[in-house]
Design a protein around this motif. Sequence first.
Motif, PDB file in Angstrom:
ATOM      1  N   THR A   1       0.832  -1.211   0.000  1.00 19.86           N
ATOM      2  CA  THR A   1       0.000   0.000   0.000  1.00 19.86           C
ATOM      3  C   THR A   1       0.863   1.256   0.000  1.00 19.86           C
ATOM      4  OG1 THR A   1      -1.641  -1.232   1.265  1.00 19.86           O
ATOM      5  CG2 THR A   1      -1.928   1.134   1.176  1.00 19.86           C
ATOM      6  N   ILE A   2       1.937   1.247   0.796  1.00 21.16           N
ATOM      7  CA  ILE A   2       2.812   2.421   0.843  1.00 21.16           C
ATOM      8  C   ILE A   2       3.526   2.606  -0.502  1.00 21.16           C
ATOM      9  CG2 ILE A   2       4.941   3.325   1.906  1.00 21.16           C
ATOM     10  CD1 ILE A   2       3.889   2.203   4.571  1.00 21.16           C
ATOM     11  N   ARG A   3       3.897   1.487  -1.137  1.00 19.13           N
ATOM     12  CA  ARG A   3       4.585   1.584  -2.440  1.00 19.13           C
ATOM     13  C   ARG A   3       3.680   2.207  -3.508  1.00 19.13           C
ATOM     14  NH1 ARG A   3       7.241  -3.122  -0.935  1.00 19.13           N
ATOM     15  NH2 ARG A   3       5.582  -4.446  -1.723  1.00 19.13           N
ATOM     16  N   THR A   4       2.362   1.963  -3.395  1.00 18.86           N
ATOM     17  CA  THR A   4       1.432   2.491  -4.407  1.00 18.86           C
ATOM     18  C   THR A   4       0.688   3.726  -3.895  1.00 18.86           C
ATOM     19  OG1 THR A   4      -0.222   0.942  -3.585  1.00 18.86           O
ATOM     20  CG2 THR A   4       1.082   0.239  -5.486  1.00 18.86           C
ATOM     21  N   LEU A   5       1.274   4.377  -2.883  1.00 17.23           N
ATOM     22  CA  LEU A   5       0.593   5.496  -2.221  1.00 17.23           C
ATOM     23  C   LEU A   5       0.277   6.632  -3.197  1.00 17.23           C
ATOM     24  CD1 LEU A   5      -0.317   6.520   0.574  1.00 17.23           C
ATOM     25  CD2 LEU A   5       1.928   7.514   0.867  1.00 17.23           C
ATOM     26  N   PHE A   6       1.203   6.920  -4.095  1.00 18.11           N
ATOM     27  CA  PHE A   6       1.031   8.065  -4.989  1.00 18.11           C
ATOM     28  C   PHE A   6       0.482   7.657  -6.358  1.00 18.11           C
ATOM     29  CE2 PHE A   6       4.310   9.301  -1.912  1.00 18.11           C
ATOM     30  CZ  PHE A   6       3.633  10.381  -1.334  1.00 18.11           C
ATOM     31  N   THR A   7      -0.066   6.467  -6.442  1.00 17.96           N
ATOM     32  CA  THR A   7      -0.720   6.039  -7.679  1.00 17.96           C
ATOM     33  C   THR A   7      -2.222   5.991  -7.426  1.00 17.96           C
ATOM     34  OG1 THR A   7      -0.547   3.724  -7.049  1.00 17.96           O
ATOM     35  CG2 THR A   7       1.268   4.627  -8.344  1.00 17.96           C
ATOM     36  N   LYS A   8      -2.952   5.605  -8.463  1.00 19.40           N
ATOM     37  CA  LYS A   8      -4.406   5.507  -8.311  1.00 19.40           C
ATOM     38  C   LYS A   8      -4.718   4.331  -7.376  1.00 19.40           C
ATOM     39  CE  LYS A   8      -8.581   5.753 -11.094  1.00 19.40           C
ATOM     40  NZ  LYS A   8      -9.174   5.495 -12.401  1.00 19.40           N
ATOM     41  N   MET A   9      -5.474   4.624  -6.349  1.00 12.01           N
ATOM     42  CA  MET A   9      -5.731   3.591  -5.336  1.00 12.01           C
ATOM     43  C   MET A   9      -7.211   3.603  -4.969  1.00 12.01           C
ATOM     44  SD  MET A   9      -4.086   3.314  -1.527  1.00 12.01           S
ATOM     45  CE  MET A   9      -2.401   3.632  -1.957  1.00 12.01           C
ATOM     46  N   ALA A  10      -7.775   2.427  -4.702  1.00 10.93           N
ATOM     47  CA  ALA A  10      -9.188   2.341  -4.309  1.00 10.93           C
ATOM     48  C   ALA A  10      -9.402   3.132  -3.017  1.00 10.93           C
ATOM     49  CB  ALA A  10      -9.580   0.885  -4.109  1.00 10.93           C
ATOM     50  N   TRP A  11     -10.587   3.778  -2.912  1.00 15.26           N
ATOM     51  CA  TRP A  11     -10.844   4.660  -1.771  1.00 15.26           C
ATOM     52  C   TRP A  11     -10.791   3.902  -0.445  1.00 15.26           C
ATOM     53  CZ3 TRP A  11     -14.628   4.006   1.835  1.00 15.26           C
ATOM     54  CH2 TRP A  11     -15.630   3.100   1.522  1.00 15.26           C
ATOM     55  N   ASP A  12     -11.286   2.657  -0.453  1.00 14.05           N
ATOM     56  CA  ASP A  12     -11.314   1.921   0.817  1.00 14.05           C
ATOM     57  C   ASP A  12      -9.901   1.541   1.275  1.00 14.05           C
ATOM     58  OD1 ASP A  12     -11.176   0.244  -1.349  1.00 14.05           O
ATOM     59  OD2 ASP A  12     -12.175  -1.425  -0.341  1.00 14.05           O
ATOM     60  N   ARG A  13      -9.035   1.275   0.285  1.00 16.81           N
ATOM     61  CA  ARG A  13      -7.635   0.955   0.617  1.00 16.81           C
ATOM     62  C   ARG A  13      -6.942   2.201   1.201  1.00 16.81           C
ATOM     63  NH1 ARG A  13      -4.031  -3.258  -1.714  1.00 16.81           N
ATOM     64  NH2 ARG A  13      -1.913  -2.512  -1.610  1.00 16.81           N
TER      65      ARG A  13
ATOM     66  N   THR B   1      -8.484   4.764   2.647  1.00 22.01           N
ATOM     67  CA  THR B   1      -9.100   5.030   3.949  1.00 22.01           C
ATOM     68  C   THR B   1      -8.497   4.110   5.009  1.00 22.01           C
ATOM     69  OG1 THR B   1     -11.131   5.524   2.768  1.00 22.01           O
ATOM     70  CG2 THR B   1     -11.323   5.280   5.142  1.00 22.01           C
ATOM     71  N   ASN B   2      -8.332   2.835   4.636  1.00 22.39           N
ATOM     72  CA  ASN B   2      -7.723   1.878   5.563  1.00 22.39           C
ATOM     73  C   ASN B   2      -6.327   2.320   5.979  1.00 22.39           C
ATOM     74  OD1 ASN B   2      -9.354  -0.274   6.315  1.00 22.39           O
ATOM     75  ND2 ASN B   2      -9.227  -1.165   4.278  1.00 22.39           N
ATOM     76  N   LEU B   3      -5.565   2.825   5.013  1.00 23.63           N
ATOM     77  CA  LEU B   3      -4.193   3.251   5.312  1.00 23.63           C
ATOM     78  C   LEU B   3      -4.194   4.414   6.301  1.00 23.63           C
ATOM     79  CD1 LEU B   3      -1.170   2.792   4.625  1.00 23.63           C
ATOM     80  CD2 LEU B   3      -1.406   4.584   2.911  1.00 23.63           C
ATOM     81  N   VAL B   4      -5.094   5.389   6.065  1.00 27.68           N
ATOM     82  CA  VAL B   4      -5.181   6.553   6.963  1.00 27.68           C
ATOM     83  C   VAL B   4      -5.576   6.099   8.375  1.00 27.68           C
ATOM     84  CG1 VAL B   4      -6.450   8.695   7.421  1.00 27.68           C
ATOM     85  CG2 VAL B   4      -5.677   8.181   5.107  1.00 27.68           C
ATOM     86  N   ILE B   5      -6.621   5.249   8.456  1.00 27.74           N
ATOM     87  CA  ILE B   5      -7.104   4.772   9.757  1.00 27.74           C
ATOM     88  C   ILE B   5      -6.012   3.964  10.467  1.00 27.74           C
ATOM     89  CG2 ILE B   5      -8.736   3.175  10.867  1.00 27.74           C
ATOM     90  CD1 ILE B   5     -10.793   4.067   8.775  1.00 27.74           C
TER      91      ILE B   5
ATOM     92  N   ALA C   1     -11.297   5.115  19.199  1.00 24.26           N
ATOM     93  CA  ALA C   1     -11.993   5.572  17.985  1.00 24.26           C
ATOM     94  C   ALA C   1     -11.446   4.875  16.733  1.00 24.26           C
ATOM     95  CB  ALA C   1     -11.855   7.088  17.853  1.00 24.26           C
ATOM     96  N   MET C   2     -10.118   4.804  16.628  1.00 24.48           N
ATOM     97  CA  MET C   2      -9.512   4.195  15.442  1.00 24.48           C
ATOM     98  C   MET C   2      -9.705   2.679  15.422  1.00 24.48           C
ATOM     99  SD  MET C   2      -8.497   6.510  13.521  1.00 24.48           S
ATOM    100  CE  MET C   2      -9.511   7.833  14.089  1.00 24.48           C
ATOM    101  N   SER C   3      -9.770   2.053  16.608  1.00 23.78           N
ATOM    102  CA  SER C   3     -10.028   0.607  16.667  1.00 23.78           C
ATOM    103  C   SER C   3     -11.431   0.295  16.157  1.00 23.78           C
ATOM    104  CB  SER C   3      -9.887   0.083  18.099  1.00 23.78           C
ATOM    105  OG  SER C   3      -8.593   0.279  18.558  1.00 23.78           O
ATOM    106  N   VAL C   4     -12.384   1.134  16.559  1.00 23.26           N
ATOM    107  CA  VAL C   4     -13.767   0.947  16.083  1.00 23.26           C
ATOM    108  C   VAL C   4     -13.797   1.099  14.561  1.00 23.26           C
ATOM    109  CG1 VAL C   4     -16.084   1.974  16.094  1.00 23.26           C
ATOM    110  CG2 VAL C   4     -14.857   1.664  18.249  1.00 23.26           C
ATOM    111  N   ALA C   5     -13.138   2.156  14.057  1.00 23.41           N
ATOM    112  CA  ALA C   5     -13.107   2.395  12.606  1.00 23.41           C
ATOM    113  C   ALA C   5     -12.424   1.235  11.876  1.00 23.41           C
ATOM    114  CB  ALA C   5     -12.389   3.709  12.319  1.00 23.41           C
TER     115      ALA C   5
END
Lengths: 147, 110
Positions: A56-68, A70-74, A121-125
């Motif tokens: 996920t980090i390797r493809t951070l600056f490419t087109k990425m699915a929103w849920d992926r 969001t998961n990375l941010v959370i 909060a982040m565990s729930v998310a």
Amino acid sequence: MKQRHRVVLDLALLAIMLLVANPAKTGLGVHEWLGIAIAVPALLHLALNWDWVGSTIRTLFTKMAWDRRTNLVIDTALFMSLVTVAVSGIAISRIAVPALGALATPLWHALHGVSAIGVVAMSVAHTVMHTKWVANASARIVPEEQR
Amino acid sequence: MKTLRRLVPVSVVTAFAALCVWGLVTVAQTTAIVAPGSVAGRVASAAVAGTPVADSGAPMQRCPRTGCAATSCHGAVGAPPPRVSGQPGVAGGAQPTAMLREVEFEFDDD
């Protein structure tokens, strides 16, 4: 690791986290020791998903699915909250690591409170974002006749 | 085995993040970079002064007579708070008057 073991590990991690988040119910000693012990399943959980983190980090600056994304941010917020709550918890520890008691300044106390809220909060998310995986994995490990 | 091997980078990243948090807080406490006026700023200045701090960040006063800590204490400024007559167990009037008045509510049964 087998799917069954991963589900058991994650459920155990969630259960320990719920216990640690309630120091008023468990008492300070249990809160502190469980808080230290949770590092083992938490690091194991991270190690098991390390491939996902790397890709996920390797493809951070490419087109990425929103849920992926969001998961990375959370997950990043959860990781930083966990590290902060652990470090501040050790700094203000009175039973498990009393030698560091001199560091227990109000700033560490405030940081522990704020980061603990962040962890919950982040565990729930994080759990909500993985509900489908938990449901699928549980369905696979529970035999058909028991359902 | 693969999981155990992955534990090495995981532990390194976690230890690095922990050191960063530790360092940032230590620097914030020693150089007081926390903005004055903010909750963190009040906490930091109170930490330097050695006074207890409430969850809201407000520095708490230590009552010289009762020893209790609060963000505002009638006893701490010297003058005893007004006593409420007929209230048992209010020796010295260390509690704020507003709290005592709450006890005086009368409830109608009908």
